[in-house]
Write a protein that holds these residues in place. Sequence first.
Motif, PDB file in Angstrom:
ATOM      1  N   ILE A  38       0.849  -1.191   0.000  1.00  0.00           N
ATOM      2  CA  ILE A  38       0.000   0.000   0.000  1.00  0.00           C
ATOM      3  C   ILE A  38       0.882   1.237   0.000  1.00  0.00           C
ATOM      4  O   ILE A  38       1.774   1.377   0.851  1.00  0.00           O
ATOM      5  CB  ILE A  38      -0.923   0.031   1.244  1.00  0.00           C
ATOM      6  N   TYR A  39       0.644   2.133  -0.948  1.00  0.00           N
ATOM      7  CA  TYR A  39       1.362   3.410  -0.964  1.00  0.00           C
ATOM      8  C   TYR A  39       0.334   4.526  -0.905  1.00  0.00           C
ATOM      9  O   TYR A  39      -0.609   4.575  -1.706  1.00  0.00           O
ATOM     10  CB  TYR A  39       2.218   3.560  -2.218  1.00  0.00           C
ATOM     11  N   GLY A  40       0.502   5.415   0.071  1.00  0.00           N
ATOM     12  CA  GLY A  40      -0.447   6.502   0.208  1.00  0.00           C
ATOM     13  C   GLY A  40       0.016   7.529   1.218  1.00  0.00           C
ATOM     14  O   GLY A  40       1.097   7.410   1.816  1.00  0.00           O
ATOM     15  N   SER A  41      -0.815   8.540   1.403  1.00  0.00           N
ATOM     16  CA  SER A  41      -0.506   9.635   2.334  1.00  0.00           C
ATOM     17  C   SER A  41      -1.251   9.408   3.634  1.00  0.00           C
ATOM     18  O   SER A  41      -2.473   9.563   3.693  1.00  0.00           O
ATOM     19  CB  SER A  41      -0.903  10.982   1.714  1.00  0.00           C
ATOM     20  N   SER A  42      -0.511   9.040   4.673  1.00  0.00           N
ATOM     21  CA  SER A  42      -1.128   8.838   5.985  1.00  0.00           C
ATOM     22  C   SER A  42      -1.515  10.188   6.558  1.00  0.00           C
ATOM     23  O   SER A  42      -0.709  11.117   6.562  1.00  0.00           O
ATOM     24  CB  SER A  42      -0.145   8.142   6.928  1.00  0.00           C
ATOM     25  N   PRO A  43      -2.745  10.368   7.082  1.00  0.00           N
ATOM     26  CA  PRO A  43      -3.255  11.706   7.477  1.00  0.00           C
ATOM     27  C   PRO A  43      -2.440  12.519   8.489  1.00  0.00           C
ATOM     28  O   PRO A  43      -2.549  13.741   8.409  1.00  0.00           O
ATOM     29  CB  PRO A  43      -4.641  11.371   8.024  1.00  0.00           C
ATOM     30  N   PRO A  44      -1.668  12.026   9.461  1.00  0.00           N
ATOM     31  CA  PRO A  44      -1.309  10.642   9.752  1.00  0.00           C
ATOM     32  C   PRO A  44      -2.307   9.957  10.695  1.00  0.00           C
ATOM     33  O   PRO A  44      -2.926  10.598  11.522  1.00  0.00           O
ATOM     34  CB  PRO A  44       0.043  10.772  10.441  1.00  0.00           C
ATOM     35  N   LEU A 113      10.218   4.335  15.949  1.00  0.00           N
ATOM     36  CA  LEU A 113      10.637   5.733  15.899  1.00  0.00           C
ATOM     37  C   LEU A 113       9.975   6.446  14.719  1.00  0.00           C
ATOM     38  O   LEU A 113       9.491   7.578  14.854  1.00  0.00           O
ATOM     39  CB  LEU A 113      12.155   5.836  15.794  1.00  0.00           C
ATOM     40  N   ASP A 114       9.936   5.781  13.560  1.00  0.00           N
ATOM     41  CA  ASP A 114       9.260   6.381  12.403  1.00  0.00           C
ATOM     42  C   ASP A 114       7.777   6.609  12.691  1.00  0.00           C
ATOM     43  O   ASP A 114       7.210   7.627  12.291  1.00  0.00           O
ATOM     44  CB  ASP A 114       9.408   5.465  11.180  1.00  0.00           C
ATOM     45  N   ILE A 115       7.168   5.655  13.379  1.00  0.00           N
ATOM     46  CA  ILE A 115       5.758   5.793  13.729  1.00  0.00           C
ATOM     47  C   ILE A 115       5.553   6.972  14.679  1.00  0.00           C
ATOM     48  O   ILE A 115       4.600   7.761  14.525  1.00  0.00           O
ATOM     49  CB  ILE A 115       5.228   4.482  14.344  1.00  0.00           C
ATOM     50  N   GLN A 116       6.434   7.116  15.669  1.00  0.00           N
ATOM     51  CA  GLN A 116       6.333   8.242  16.600  1.00  0.00           C
ATOM     52  C   GLN A 116       6.468   9.568  15.867  1.00  0.00           C
ATOM     53  O   GLN A 116       5.704  10.514  16.117  1.00  0.00           O
ATOM     54  CB  GLN A 116       7.394   8.116  17.688  1.00  0.00           C
ATOM     55  N   LEU A 117       7.435   9.651  14.960  1.00  0.00           N
ATOM     56  CA  LEU A 117       7.636  10.895  14.221  1.00  0.00           C
ATOM     57  C   LEU A 117       6.454  11.182  13.301  1.00  0.00           C
ATOM     58  O   LEU A 117       6.061  12.339  13.117  1.00  0.00           O
ATOM     59  CB  LEU A 117       8.940  10.828  13.427  1.00  0.00           C
ATOM     60  N   MET A 118       5.866  10.135  12.731  1.00  0.00           N
ATOM     61  CA  MET A 118       4.643  10.320  11.936  1.00  0.00           C
ATOM     62  C   MET A 118       3.539  10.935  12.781  1.00  0.00           C
ATOM     63  O   MET A 118       2.809  11.834  12.335  1.00  0.00           O
ATOM     64  CB  MET A 118       4.157   8.979  11.397  1.00  0.00           C
ATOM     65  N   ASP A 126       3.711  10.700   3.383  1.00  0.00           N
ATOM     66  CA  ASP A 126       3.665   9.624   2.395  1.00  0.00           C
ATOM     67  C   ASP A 126       4.405   8.406   2.931  1.00  0.00           C
ATOM     68  O   ASP A 126       5.562   8.506   3.373  1.00  0.00           O
ATOM     69  CB  ASP A 126       4.304  10.058   1.080  1.00  0.00           C
ATOM     70  N   VAL A 127       3.741   7.257   2.885  1.00  0.00           N
ATOM     71  CA  VAL A 127       4.333   6.034   3.414  1.00  0.00           C
ATOM     72  C   VAL A 127       4.052   4.867   2.473  1.00  0.00           C
ATOM     73  O   VAL A 127       3.090   4.877   1.699  1.00  0.00           O
ATOM     74  CB  VAL A 127       3.787   5.685   4.820  1.00  0.00           C
ATOM     75  N   THR A 160       8.270  10.752   2.809  1.00  0.00           N
ATOM     76  CA  THR A 160       8.353  12.204   2.996  1.00  0.00           C
ATOM     77  C   THR A 160       8.569  12.488   4.468  1.00  0.00           C
ATOM     78  O   THR A 160       8.115  11.741   5.337  1.00  0.00           O
ATOM     79  CB  THR A 160       7.075  12.929   2.528  1.00  0.00           C
ATOM     80  N   SER A 161       9.261  13.559   4.753  1.00  0.00           N
ATOM     81  CA  SER A 161       9.586  13.881   6.138  1.00  0.00           C
ATOM     82  C   SER A 161       8.359  14.414   6.876  1.00  0.00           C
ATOM     83  O   SER A 161       7.649  15.285   6.353  1.00  0.00           O
ATOM     84  CB  SER A 161      10.699  14.928   6.200  1.00  0.00           C
ATOM     85  N   PRO A 162       8.097  13.921   8.089  1.00  0.00           N
ATOM     86  CA  PRO A 162       7.021  14.488   8.903  1.00  0.00           C
ATOM     87  C   PRO A 162       7.265  15.965   9.179  1.00  0.00           C
ATOM     88  O   PRO A 162       8.414  16.426   9.211  1.00  0.00           O
ATOM     89  CB  PRO A 162       7.086  13.658  10.192  1.00  0.00           C
ATOM     90  N   SER A 163       6.182  16.725   9.388  1.00  0.00           N
ATOM     91  CA  SER A 163       6.277  18.171   9.601  1.00  0.00           C
ATOM     92  C   SER A 163       5.608  18.552  10.916  1.00  0.00           C
ATOM     93  O   SER A 163       4.472  19.038  10.926  1.00  0.00           O
ATOM     94  CB  SER A 163       5.616  18.917   8.440  1.00  0.00           C
ATOM     95  N   PRO A 164       6.290  18.370  12.027  1.00  0.00           N
ATOM     96  CA  PRO A 164       5.674  18.691  13.320  1.00  0.00           C
ATOM     97  C   PRO A 164       5.671  20.191  13.601  1.00  0.00           C
ATOM     98  O   PRO A 164       6.526  20.938  13.111  1.00  0.00           O
ATOM     99  CB  PRO A 164       6.563  17.954  14.323  1.00  0.00           C
ATOM    100  N   LEU A 165       4.696  20.650  14.385  1.00  0.00           N
ATOM    101  CA  LEU A 165       4.713  22.013  14.884  1.00  0.00           C
ATOM    102  C   LEU A 165       5.824  22.161  15.912  1.00  0.00           C
ATOM    103  O   LEU A 165       6.256  21.188  16.528  1.00  0.00           O
ATOM    104  CB  LEU A 165       3.369  22.354  15.526  1.00  0.00           C
ATOM    105  N   ARG A 166       6.275  23.389  16.115  1.00  0.00           N
ATOM    106  CA  ARG A 166       7.372  23.602  17.062  1.00  0.00           C
ATOM    107  C   ARG A 166       6.987  23.174  18.470  1.00  0.00           C
ATOM    108  O   ARG A 166       7.779  22.552  19.183  1.00  0.00           O
ATOM    109  CB  ARG A 166       7.779  25.083  17.064  1.00  0.00           C
ATOM    110  N   VAL A 167       5.755  23.475  18.884  1.00  0.00           N
ATOM    111  CA  VAL A 167       5.331  23.092  20.234  1.00  0.00           C
ATOM    112  C   VAL A 167       5.305  21.578  20.380  1.00  0.00           C
ATOM    113  O   VAL A 167       5.635  21.037  21.443  1.00  0.00           O
ATOM    114  CB  VAL A 167       3.959  23.711  20.575  1.00  0.00           C
ATOM    115  N   THR A 168       4.928  20.883  19.316  1.00  0.00           N
ATOM    116  CA  THR A 168       4.905  19.423  19.350  1.00  0.00           C
ATOM    117  C   THR A 168       6.314  18.866  19.490  1.00  0.00           C
ATOM    118  O   THR A 168       6.555  17.925  20.256  1.00  0.00           O
ATOM    119  CB  THR A 168       4.247  18.865  18.076  1.00  0.00           C
TER     120      THR A 168
END
Length: 397
Positions: A38-44, A113-118, A126-127, A160-168
Amino acid sequence: MIKPELCIRCRGAKYLCGLSYCPILVKSKVVRVHNKEIYGSSPPTIFVGRSNYPKITVYPSAPPIVGDTGKFEDPKYWLISDLNEFLTMRLSLIRGGVRYDINSAKNPDKVLLDIQLMSLSARPVDVELKLVKPPSGGILDDNTPPLGPSAPLEKLNVTTSPSPLRVTEKVYSDTDMKAVEGILRLYKAGLDVEKISRILSVGALGHFRKLVPTRWSITAVDKSISDFLIEKIKTYDTIDKVEIYFRKFQRNLFVAILIPKEWSFEWGEAWFPGSTWNKWGNYVDVEVDNEGYFGRTDYPEIGGCYYASRLGVTEFLESRRKQATAILWREIYEGFNLPIGVWFVRENIRQLFKEKPIIFEDLSSALNFVKKLLRIDLKLWLRKSILSYNTIDKWLK
């Protein structure tokens, strides 16, 4: 024949009927996908199960769609979407399961770790999920939003690299911060409770980092935030008059009675025959839980909807800087027969309090109005309500 009150108290979690499966939830086990990649964009989306606790399964999830899938994980959008669209979105989220001990979050391997960062990402990621076999089954649950089929995960590729907010990022990196403190910091920064519970569930919050089943993390976040708001509400003056709010939505009626007294809270549900947790009954079953000024020390039997609704009313009172006794009732009518998660209650209560209230000088007049809204006899509510401990004896005669 299964007694309806057993289903209402169990909700697919305790097997009070004596069966080894829930005949209501078993219908969700029919979704099948033939592809193992499965290839797709996890919401996450990440789901953490509770079976075999403390060795549980973590499921990174994605639909076979690339692009902006943010609405797949947005309760505010779910509420305004057609039920079929909502179910189509959620059941298209395919899950790849990895087994972990709950303490694995302290020193996660590459996959965890990848799951946590997601989970930290503010945008879809994208995963690629490589599964051991074609996925099957699905989740329809009274606490968590629906999810699609699953299979054991062979490999997870985050492309694709996760994009967390600074507070997160700050909350994630601060391992000395208590989990409750992290929850409140994210909430004050404007993160929705669904996102906060996701971060908590993958062990990315707090000093003692542990994986938390999604079912539990949702309730923990609702409870922690509303506990915080209640302490603030108790410092405010009470409202001046009795206020009634009501909302009719998708074969549900939500009613809120706010009384000018110190803080206390009640959540009640009336399940009609032919509704989710009263499929085989022939009478309406009413269940109520409540708490006084000093709260409660046990978990409400009525389940996670108690804290989801409590969050909605405490947010409203805090926004007004007012205190009240809050009585919230929900009637669930025949035909509403899919368990879709406590988000449905939380978002409806939030929407309920955006309506203009109907004001009454006294409780008796207010109850006369409420009586006309309800489909069941008001006395059925009052016999179990904390209102019955007040000055309404005439209603019970």
